[in-house]
Design a protein around this motif. Structure first.
Motif, PDB file in Angstrom:
ATOM      1  N   PRO A  29     -37.137  -8.717 -17.970  1.00 46.20           N
ATOM      2  CA  PRO A  29     -35.658  -9.088 -18.551  1.00 46.20           C
ATOM      3  C   PRO A  29     -34.566  -9.206 -17.535  1.00 46.20           C
ATOM      4  O   PRO A  29     -34.750  -8.495 -16.369  1.00 46.20           O
ATOM      5  CB  PRO A  29     -35.543  -7.422 -19.232  1.00 46.20           C
ATOM      6  CG  PRO A  29     -36.535  -6.547 -18.595  1.00 46.20           C
ATOM      7  CD  PRO A  29     -37.780  -7.537 -18.229  1.00 46.20           C
ATOM      8  N   LEU A  30     -33.805 -10.006 -17.882  1.00 50.86           N
ATOM      9  CA  LEU A  30     -32.453 -10.118 -16.955  1.00 50.86           C
ATOM     10  C   LEU A  30     -31.357  -9.468 -17.426  1.00 50.86           C
ATOM     11  O   LEU A  30     -30.521  -9.359 -16.594  1.00 50.86           O
ATOM     12  CB  LEU A  30     -32.190 -11.640 -16.877  1.00 50.86           C
ATOM     13  CG  LEU A  30     -33.415 -12.659 -16.457  1.00 50.86           C
ATOM     14  CD1 LEU A  30     -32.976 -14.030 -16.512  1.00 50.86           C
ATOM     15  CD2 LEU A  30     -33.791 -12.196 -15.160  1.00 50.86           C
ATOM     16  N   VAL A  31     -31.197  -9.279 -18.641  1.00 50.70           N
ATOM     17  CA  VAL A  31     -30.052  -8.492 -19.248  1.00 50.70           C
ATOM     18  C   VAL A  31     -30.594  -7.382 -19.888  1.00 50.70           C
ATOM     19  O   VAL A  31     -31.518  -7.527 -20.728  1.00 50.70           O
ATOM     20  CB  VAL A  31     -28.953  -9.181 -19.958  1.00 50.70           C
ATOM     21  CG1 VAL A  31     -28.374 -10.402 -19.087  1.00 50.70           C
ATOM     22  CG2 VAL A  31     -29.671 -10.117 -20.966  1.00 50.70           C
ATOM     23  N   ASN A  32     -29.805  -6.466 -20.395  1.00 49.23           N
ATOM     24  CA  ASN A  32     -30.033  -5.493 -21.340  1.00 49.23           C
ATOM     25  C   ASN A  32     -30.640  -5.834 -22.682  1.00 49.23           C
ATOM     26  O   ASN A  32     -31.378  -5.170 -23.172  1.00 49.23           O
ATOM     27  CB  ASN A  32     -28.837  -4.181 -21.232  1.00 49.23           C
ATOM     28  CG  ASN A  32     -28.632  -3.531 -20.040  1.00 49.23           C
ATOM     29  OD1 ASN A  32     -29.421  -3.539 -19.185  1.00 49.23           O
ATOM     30  ND2 ASN A  32     -27.167  -2.994 -19.874  1.00 49.23           N
ATOM     31  N   GLY A  33     -29.971  -6.861 -23.072  1.00 44.60           N
ATOM     32  CA  GLY A  33     -30.244  -6.989 -24.420  1.00 44.60           C
ATOM     33  C   GLY A  33     -31.993  -7.603 -24.487  1.00 44.60           C
ATOM     34  O   GLY A  33     -32.525  -7.349 -25.381  1.00 44.60           O
ATOM     35  N   ASN A  34     -32.309  -8.193 -23.222  1.00 42.20           N
ATOM     36  CA  ASN A  34     -34.022  -8.568 -23.187  1.00 42.20           C
ATOM     37  C   ASN A  34     -34.905  -7.384 -23.045  1.00 42.20           C
ATOM     38  O   ASN A  34     -35.803  -7.343 -23.297  1.00 42.20           O
ATOM     39  CB  ASN A  34     -33.880  -9.568 -21.963  1.00 42.20           C
ATOM     40  CG  ASN A  34     -33.106 -10.839 -22.146  1.00 42.20           C
ATOM     41  OD1 ASN A  34     -32.831 -11.204 -23.094  1.00 42.20           O
ATOM     42  ND2 ASN A  34     -33.194 -11.606 -21.081  1.00 42.20           N
ATOM     43  N   GLN A  35     -34.295  -6.262 -22.504  1.00 45.57           N
ATOM     44  CA  GLN A  35     -35.031  -5.148 -22.641  1.00 45.57           C
ATOM     45  C   GLN A  35     -35.570  -4.749 -23.831  1.00 45.57           C
ATOM     46  O   GLN A  35     -36.533  -4.195 -24.016  1.00 45.57           O
ATOM     47  CB  GLN A  35     -34.420  -3.972 -21.613  1.00 45.57           C
ATOM     48  CG  GLN A  35     -34.124  -4.252 -20.215  1.00 45.57           C
ATOM     49  CD  GLN A  35     -33.367  -3.349 -19.683  1.00 45.57           C
ATOM     50  OE1 GLN A  35     -32.498  -2.448 -20.185  1.00 45.57           O
ATOM     51  NE2 GLN A  35     -33.711  -2.797 -18.385  1.00 45.57           N
TER      52      GLN A  35
END
Length: 64
Positions: A29-35
């Motif tokens: 993941p690159l950003v929190n949403g991807n987590q």
């Protein structure tokens, strides 16, 4: 003279159901949403793996 079609033979399954190795998806993941998305994918993969384990367990209990 026309005869009715014969019925399909009934299959008898012997042995343990076939399973495949459990695979968890790779994550980066690159950003929190991807987590959150990655967590959903990993949880779904674990659920799929657990369902296979449950299937084999139930089969073994029914056919000791």
């Amino acid at each position: 003279m026309n005869a009715p079609p014969s019925q399909a033979p009934q299959l008898t399954v012997t042995g343990c159901p076939a399973v495949v190795p459990c695979q968890l998806p790779a994550t980066s993941p690159l950003v929190n949403g991807n987590q959150l998305t990655d967590q959903d994918r990993v949880e779904a993969a674990w659920a799929e793996c657990a369902a296979q384990v449950d299937m084999v367990y139930k089969h073994q209990q029914a056919h000791p």
